[in-house]
Design an enzyme around this catalytic site. Structure first.
Site, mmCIF file in Angstrom:
data_model
loop_
_atom_site.group_PDB
_atom_site.id
_atom_site.type_symbol
_atom_site.label_atom_id
_atom_site.label_comp_id
_atom_site.label_asym_id
_atom_site.label_seq_id
_atom_site.Cartn_x
_atom_site.Cartn_y
_atom_site.Cartn_z
ATOM 1 N N ASP A 117 0.831 -1.199 0.000
ATOM 2 C CA ASP A 117 0.000 0.000 0.000
ATOM 3 C C ASP A 117 0.872 1.257 0.000
ATOM 4 O OD1 ASP A 117 -2.063 1.803 0.298
ATOM 5 O OD2 ASP A 117 -3.053 0.703 1.893
ATOM 6 N N ASP A 118 0.750 2.072 -1.040
ATOM 7 C CA ASP A 118 1.453 3.364 -1.141
ATOM 8 C C ASP A 118 2.968 3.244 -1.263
ATOM 9 O OD1 ASP A 118 -1.041 4.424 -0.873
ATOM 10 O OD2 ASP A 118 -0.611 5.682 0.854
ATOM 11 N N CYS A 124 -6.300 3.712 -3.675
ATOM 12 C CA CYS A 124 -6.521 2.379 -3.094
ATOM 13 C C CYS A 124 -7.678 1.584 -3.689
ATOM 14 C CB CYS A 124 -6.735 2.516 -1.593
ATOM 15 S SG CYS A 124 -5.364 3.293 -0.720
ATOM 16 N N LYS A 161 -5.703 -5.564 4.119
ATOM 17 C CA LYS A 161 -6.625 -4.449 3.896
ATOM 18 C C LYS A 161 -7.637 -4.757 2.791
ATOM 19 C CE LYS A 161 -6.366 0.331 2.156
ATOM 20 N NZ LYS A 161 -5.464 1.483 1.923
ATOM 21 N N HIS A 209 -10.860 -2.595 1.937
ATOM 22 C CA HIS A 209 -11.160 -1.288 1.348
ATOM 23 C C HIS A 209 -12.049 -1.365 0.111
ATOM 24 C CE1 HIS A 209 -9.531 3.089 0.836
ATOM 25 N NE2 HIS A 209 -10.791 3.027 1.248
ATOM 26 N N HIS A 227 1.308 2.410 3.978
ATOM 27 C CA HIS A 227 0.375 3.529 4.111
ATOM 28 C C HIS A 227 0.578 4.205 5.462
ATOM 29 C CE1 HIS A 227 -3.446 5.707 4.159
ATOM 30 N NE2 HIS A 227 -3.704 5.286 2.913
ATOM 31 N N ASP A 249 -0.133 -0.897 -5.002
ATOM 32 C CA ASP A 249 -1.513 -0.544 -5.342
ATOM 33 C C ASP A 249 -1.627 0.814 -6.011
ATOM 34 O OD1 ASP A 249 -1.022 1.053 -3.078
ATOM 35 O OD2 ASP A 249 -3.072 0.858 -2.340
ATOM 36 N N ASN A 250 -0.658 1.685 -5.774
ATOM 37 C CA ASN A 250 -0.628 3.006 -6.421
ATOM 38 C C ASN A 250 0.738 3.625 -6.165
ATOM 39 O OD1 ASN A 250 -2.930 3.515 -3.851
ATOM 40 N ND2 ASN A 250 -0.894 4.444 -3.685
ATOM 41 N N LYS A 265 1.013 9.609 -5.679
ATOM 42 C CA LYS A 265 -0.269 8.968 -5.409
ATOM 43 C C LYS A 265 -1.416 9.950 -5.654
ATOM 44 C CE LYS A 265 -3.077 7.175 -1.605
ATOM 45 N NZ LYS A 265 -3.115 6.760 -0.185
#
Length: 573
Positions: free
Chosen positions: A58-59, A96, A150, A152, A242, A300-301, A318
């Site tokens: 994540d991130d 996300c 996660k 989401h 994240h 994810d990004n 992001k």
């Protein structure tokens, strides 16, 4: 329309752009390849369907892995990537929920109604229930399916939960970000709740355990209790890296020389996650899964630059449609790959994992028409050409319209004030407001960024709503060719028009006060009753009016749950 749009192209442009190989306005362009179950989906050398481990971070920024020249230590990721296939033309989404929804459904955001922003904790919204998910298809193929991390993708009613969407087990959070130790998440002042769930129950007993370690340990436990003779799919969606920036002190100490505090904490979290991946790989070998396994690693990004992440040398961060927001870290590691230890420049998008993994599992794709993904396993394993030639990054009609965009600027066929982005062949087009457009080197200085970087960003985006780049020749998006190649701009606008005609309405409902954790025992979780759902989905009375009628009852519930939550919290402490 398509013929008119091509006026002015040279023969070389036509060939490189792909116009002569398929109909530019063909409705089934993407779906045709993706849904063909008779395509060589599984090499004959596979003795049985492989175990699949999909790891999503994540991130994590594009620059933030050792083999991209980072100052952050990621020895496990470096080794796994070096021994497998690095995907250096791999794309994800800028935030996300969109990336996760496209992974799970194999469809672009415009085809699930999730093209705007993320699913927020208090929204009565989730991944559309009519979508057949990746884990559901793998269950059909005989797989045991597990999710750790996660989610989401919405949780306002129980039907939205991971265990109702194809996963046999689930341990993780439902919202977008939680404290790594306490698992508390605040969606605004005073709107806070606990968010760690085991299956469909709140996992109060796990509080205090660092999530990266907790999730890796759960994967090991799943592998230990399962038979390697039976296929298994584990989706590991790490919360890392994240915000909030939290890590065990021993990892932060390794980066004590970093002047930027955010970067120091962020680096520690990346290295900690790297060790978690090492433990997962070790468990695969220990319990007899490794030789018949496929490990996919993906971000994810793009990285969040003001929270320690770096996408250098790419542009943006992001939340933007610049390369820094949508080009991801990706690789595949597997003993089953035919051509290992190489870098692939095949065009791959996160939607491609759905048909690729279902095909590897010998699953049936014939009953899921309309996928936007392709089976890219031959491109990954054998080095063949990717079947993908274009990517719709997104069309978001609700995002703030660009001040200087207009239908006139879009040749009368597209309003360039609308945020959208598409890549076809080597060309990439952006319209509207693509987001923060700086080039940001790693944050090694205490007071970074310097003013000259900001000046470059501000002057570049002045009075513009259309950008065109040759991404192959200019991967850092420094040379806007929109004025030099209006023919290409128009052609890509035609593609946006086509995709927009296939889009379904945006699903982005107003937040509902009933979702407040105070009404759910102090935790985030499903909050809508069956009666509520029937009325909302059946076009019944507006929610805001019904809330007024139940005000007194809700007030009593609020008082009760606050008292109960106080007792629970005191017991946890």
């Amino acid at each position: 329309m398509a013929v008119y749009a091509l006026t002015g192209f040279s023969l070389v442009s036509l060939l490189s752009f792909g116009y002569l190989s398929w109909d530019w306005m063909k409705p089934g362009l993407v779906a045709d390849v993706a849904v063909d179950p008779m395509e060589k989906s599984l090499p004959s050398t596979f003795p049985r369907p492989p175990h699949i481990i999909f790891i999503l971070t994540d991130d994590q920024g594009y620059h933030d892995v050792g083999y991209h020249g980072s100052d952050i230590q990621t020895p496990t990721l470096d080794r796994l990537a070096a021994e497998g296939v690095k995907l250096e033309n791999y794309y994800i989404q800028p935030i996300c929920t969109p990336s996760r929804s496209q992974l799970i459904t194999g469809r672009y955001q415009i085809h699930t109604g999730l093209q705007h922003s993320i699913i927020r904790p208090r929204q009565p919204n989730c991944l559309p229930l009519d979508q057949v998910t990746l884990p559901q298809k793998l269950q059909e193929a005989g797989y045991s399916t597990h999710m750790v991390g996660k989610w989401h993708l919405g949780f306002y009613k129980k039907e939205c939960l991971p265990t109702r969407r194809g996963f046999d087990t689930f341990l993780g959070s439902l919202t977008g970000n939680v404290d790594y130790y306490t698992y508390d998440n605040c969606d605004g002042p005073g709107v806070c709740g606990y968010d760690l769930h085991e299956g469909e129950k709140v996992a109060w007993d796990q509080s205090g355990k660092y999530s990266t370690f907790l999730y890796a340990q759960r994967v090991s436990k799943i592998l230990a209790s399962h038979s390697p003779k039976e296929p298994i799919f584990i989706y590991v969606a790490f919360q890392a890296v994240h915000t909030p920036l939290q890590s065990p002190k021993e990892y932060i100490y390794r980066y004590r020389s970093m002047g930027n505090v955010a970067r120091r904490k962020y680096a520690a979290m990346v290295t900690c996650m790297d060790e978690a991946v090492k433990n997962i790989t070790w468990a695969l070998k220990k319990y007899g899964y490794y030789d018949n396994s496929v490990i996919v690693f993906s971000t994810d990004n793009g990285g969040q630059t003001f929270s320690g992440g770096s996408n250098w040398p790419l542009r943006g961060r992001k939340g933007t449609y610049w390369e820094g927001g949508v080009r991801g870290i990706g690789f595949v590691h597997s003993p089953l790959i035919k051509r290992k230890r190489r870098t692939s420049w095949a065009l791959v998008h996160i939607t491609d994992w759905y048909p690729t993994l279902v095909s590897l599992a010998r699953g049936n794709l014939s009953n899921v028409p309309g996928l936007d993904g392709y089976n890219v396993w031959p491109a990954i394993s054998e080095g063949k050409e990717s079947p993908r030639t274009e990517i719709l990054h997104n069309i978001d009609p609700l995002y703030n319209h660009a001040k200087y965009g207009s239908l006139e600027d879009g040749f009368g066929i597209w309003n360039t004030a609308v945020q959208a982005s598409i890549r076809v062949g080597e060309w990439k087009l952006l319209t509207g407001d693509p987001g923060y457009s700086d080039w940001i080197p790693p944050q090694t200085l205490t007071n970074f960024p310097g003013s000259w970087w900001n000046l470059e960003r501000l002057t570049d985006g002045l009075r513009k709503s259309v950008w065109l780049f040759n991404i192959t020749a200019d991967p850092y998006e420094r040379y806007d060719l929109s004025e030099q190649r209006p023919d290409v701009v128009r052609a890509l606008l035609v593609r946006l028009v086509y995709y927009n005609r296939t889009a379904i309405p945006v699903r982005y409902p107003a937040e509902n006060p009933r979702a407040h954790p105070d009404f759910n025992g102090g935790a985030w979780g499903p909050w809508a009753s069956e009666d509520d759902v029937e009325e909302w989905e059946g076009g019944g009375e507006p929610l805001k009016n019904r809330n007024k009628k139940k005000k007194c009852k809700i007030c009593k519930l609020r008082s009760f749950f606050r008292k109960l939550n106080t007792r629970l919290m005191s017991n946890r402490i």
